[in-house]
Scaffold this active site. Structure first.
Site, PDB file in Angstrom:
ATOM      1  N   SER A  51       0.847  -1.193   0.000  1.00  0.00           N
ATOM      2  CA  SER A  51       0.000   0.000   0.000  1.00  0.00           C
ATOM      3  C   SER A  51       0.886   1.248   0.000  1.00  0.00           C
ATOM      4  O   SER A  51       1.673   1.428  -0.926  1.00  0.00           O
ATOM      5  CB  SER A  51      -0.960  -0.045   1.186  1.00  0.00           C
TER       6      SER A  51
ATOM      7  N   ASP B 161      -8.555  -5.040  -6.153  1.00  0.00           N
ATOM      8  CA  ASP B 161      -8.083  -3.901  -5.371  1.00  0.00           C
ATOM      9  C   ASP B 161      -8.643  -2.637  -6.006  1.00  0.00           C
ATOM     10  O   ASP B 161      -8.119  -2.141  -6.991  1.00  0.00           O
ATOM     11  CB  ASP B 161      -6.551  -3.864  -5.348  1.00  0.00           C
TER      12      ASP B 161
ATOM     13  N   HIS C 109      -7.081  -5.582  -1.831  1.00  0.00           N
ATOM     14  CA  HIS C 109      -5.866  -4.915  -1.356  1.00  0.00           C
ATOM     15  C   HIS C 109      -5.033  -5.866  -0.501  1.00  0.00           C
ATOM     16  O   HIS C 109      -3.846  -5.626  -0.285  1.00  0.00           O
ATOM     17  CB  HIS C 109      -6.285  -3.678  -0.555  1.00  0.00           C
TER      18      HIS C 109
END
Length: 721
Positions: free
Chosen positions: A560, A643, A675
């Site tokens: 991330s 995602d 994600h």
């Protein structure tokens, strides 16, 4: 159940082994321990995946709070939730329904004879998050949540009519969120009553369920994807329900604002916000996210958290206590405390509050008076690890469930005035998969960062010998407002990486949470500035001070925001210090940030919209040509199709550039993951590829015959070159 024997917590212990990906994924995963009213036993669930059967099994057990021994309560995997009604009586959710496909059932039974229970209610759809309150007449009032149609009817996926077209049509945002596309159905809290029968007659459902949320247009509770039972509460007398919903009048993609609603359990009135824009008690200027409503023991007060900023998801949470029926401004409690608590419970006498908060790389418990002034500093009474759940026992102590970097389940008792009292059970003393892990596996240090001292964890490999040298793994966390904490993770577990033969260093640079709001806030419009400088200084500190770390053969990995930072490092001088990089779901092209779903996030982080503040977005652009020309370190790129926070095009763009530039690289994609990578079979491949990649380039693959290799993955590699 009587045939089952209590088992010692050490019964399954075996010889210490390095924590392999297989062990990490297949180690039993246990829920919070929920004590019975007597405080003698606690109930908890366990699930475990097997790579032999490729299935997950689950069961429920009882934990003796005096001896720490356990015994199986039921092996029925359809039992999804359990609530204590008395010292022996249990209400549970059966996740199947004999009469209604897609529905669930409520059953009543005894812990001493679990299989002899009876069905008290058949519910028309899937429900979870059961909470109960017993009335003076002995009835059981309950709430649970499920999906709802706009008209308030419970949505049952198995009975819903399948549309003839797959088209989706939108006139507003959100269009999609996290990993799902928005539709006309939504989450809602439903209420119901189990009527107590006369004589030997048991409980039965009285009337129909009532939707407490749908009468408020555009309201939703719990709010997906992470909302759950902590988003609502039932008063101890069963008369009132409080729930959280995002502000119905504001665009959901642009604001974090949410309110706490109050509604009678019988739905005789429409829910009203206690802290909305037109509520008489709303504190001035407080417009951010509200969370975690919890009623006091006598039901006359409601504690909850709220942030100030209406577009900042990582703003500091402040505790408030609302008096039911009051029109006075809702007072804050310890409002100046420089921490952001996220859980709260009342003591049985209603005079004190217990809150859980991130604090210096842990999640600790604190106590404070329910009427504390803003300058009051709550008192911590737990230390290491991360407390995730806590319940009061009859002696006023707390039964705490948590984890640490060295165990995925830790149960103990604690008390505000005494601290931790007694350890009851810990997974590293129960499970063969975790045997040998312990506090000696970790240490920590502080170093001078960009503008303040910065914290970092150190995680050692199996049989660590400080006279030897181990290659460095540099872990970079996501968020960016997040942290590496003393808690267990099955997705990014530093011990599993260390046990390949590394020392893992996991710093908490600028933007990290739990070290004061100033550090958290300082990352705004500063993504590649102070945080990058902190990481450089951390690497230098390790290089100069930790003699047992080999920085010449180090690697770095992050997800991330951590993936963004890996991408940023690839085009920076620090990138040349590593033999390999792993970038999971990171942003790459600055202009692509407009494709995210939570627009408030990017607009707050970069001080404006994409069209008004484009220079801010491009200031920290890993895909800038001058940075791409520096790309040289072998890089694994991981990005999945579902995602929607950082769409898969980001990973594909990065991989395209790496391949075009001739940088050794590989792209790993999961079409069914978001994600995060959570499917056990996918998680195994994820670990094999991530660890195999770094092992190949760090030299660990040659020095450790047991190291994970890229060749361990049975999925074929597509290579047209």
């Amino acid at each position: 159940m009587g045939a089952f024997r209590w088992l010692s917590i050490a019964a399954a212990a075996s010889t210490a082994l390095a924590l392999t990906p297989e062990q990490l994924i297949t180690a039993p995963r246990r829920s919070e321990a929920i004590p019975d009213p007597s405080g003698k036993v606690a109930v908890f669930s366990t699930s475990q995946y097997s790579f032999e059967t490729h299935k997950r099994t689950s069961w429920w057990s009882l934990l003796d709070l005096k001896t720490g021994q356990t015994k199986v309560l039921t092996n029925d995997s359809s039992v999804s939730e359990i609530v204590w009604l008395s010292d022996d009586s249990i209400l549970y959710v059966n996740s199947t329904n004999a009469d209604i496909p897609g529905g669930v059932e409520l059953w009543v039974t005894q812990a001493s004879s679990f299989a002899k229970g009876y069905k008290a209610a058949s519910l028309p759809a899937s429900f979870s998050g059961l909470k109960t309150a017993k009335t003076k007449s002995g009835d059981i009032r309950f709430v649970a949540y499920g999906q709802s149609y706009p008209n308030g009817t419970a949505y049952n996926e198995e009975l819903a009519t399948a549309p003839l077209s797959s088209a989706r049509i939108y006139d507003s945002i959100y269009v999609r969120h996290w990993d799902y596309w928005l539709s006309t159905t939504f989450n809602a809290v439903f209420s119901g009553t189990l009527k107590k029968g006369h004589g030997k007659n048991g409980y039965s459902l009285d009337g129909e369920l009532k939707n407490l949320v749908s009468p408020v247009k555009n309201a939703e509770s719990p709010y997906p994807p992470f909302g759950g039972a902590s988003d609502y509460d039932l008063s101890p007398d069963g008369k009132w329900v409080a729930f959280k919903s995002k502000a119905p009048e504001l665009p959901k993609a642009n604001f974090t604002t949410s309110y706490i609603y109050l509604v009678p359990h019988d739905a005789s009135e429409t829910a009203r916000p206690i802290n909305g824009p037109d509520s008489p008690g709303t504190p001035k200027g407080i417009k951010g996210d509200s969370s975690s409503p919890v009623f006091s023991p006598n039901g006359d007060k409601l504690a909850y958290f709220q942030m100030r900023d209406e577009t900042y998801e990582s703003d500091r949470r402040v505790l408030y206590v609302y008096s039911l029926g009051s029109k006075k401004t809702i007072p804050s409690v310890a409002g100046d405390w420089d921490r952001s608590p996220d859980s709260v419970k009342w003591t049985p006498d209603g005079k004190t509050l217990i809150v859980g908060s991130e604090d210096l790389g842990r999640t600790r418990l604190f106590s404070l008076p329910a009427n504390a002034k803003d300058d009051y500093k709550p008192k911590n009474f737990t230390d290491g690890g991360s407390a995730s759940a806590y319940y009061f026992l009859p002696d006023s102590s707390l039964l705490v469930t948590g984890s640490a970097l060295w165990t995925n389940w830790n149960v103990y008792t604690a008390k505000p005035e005494k601290g931790v009292i007694k350890k009851i059970a810990s997974a590293n003393e129960i499970d063969p998969e975790l045997k040998g892990l312990g506090p000696s596996d970790i240490s920590e240090f502080y170093f001078q960062g960009n503008f303040t001292d910065i914290h970092a964890w150190v995680i050692y490999p199996e049989n660590f010998d400080k006279s030897k040298k181990y290659p460095l793994i540099f872990f970079i966390h996501g968020g960016p407002q997040g942290n590496w904490a003393d808690g267990w993770s099955t997705r990014w577990n530093p011990k599993a990486w260390a046990d390949q033969g590394y020392v893992v260093v996991a710093p908490n640079p600028t933007g990290s949470t739990g070290f004061g709001q100033a550090l958290t806030d300082a990352i705004q419009n500063n993504w590649g500035g102070a945080p990058y400088d902190d990481l450089v200084k951390c690497w230098e500190y390790v290089h100069e001070n930790l003699d047992y770390v080999d920085t010449d053969h180090g690697v770095a990995a992050g997800a991330s925001y951590g993936g963004f930072m890996i991408n940023w490092i690839q085009g920076s001088p620090l990138g040349r210090k590593f033999k390999a990089l792993v970038s999971h779901d990171g942003t790459f092209v600055a202009d692509a940030k407009v494709s995210t779903e939570e627009l408030w996030f990017m607009q707050r982080e970069f001080n404006g919209t994409f069209w008004d503040a484009r220079d801010n977005y491009r200031r920290w652009d890993p895909s800038a040509p001058e940075r791409i020309l520096q790309f040289a370190t072998p890089m694994l790129v991981i990005h999945s199709d579902k995602d929607y926070r950082l769409p898969v095009a980001e990973g594909l763009s990065l991989f395209n550039v790496l391949q075009e530039r001739g940088v050794p690289s590989r792209f790993l994609n999961f079409p069914d993951e978001n994600h995060w990578v959570v499917n056990p079979e996918n998680s195994l491949v994820w670990h094999q590829q991530a660890l195999g990649w770094i092992n190949k380039y760090s030299g660990v693959e040659k020095s450790n015959p047991n190291a994970v290799s890229l060749e361990d993955t049975v999925v074929p590699v597509v290579n047209y070159n």
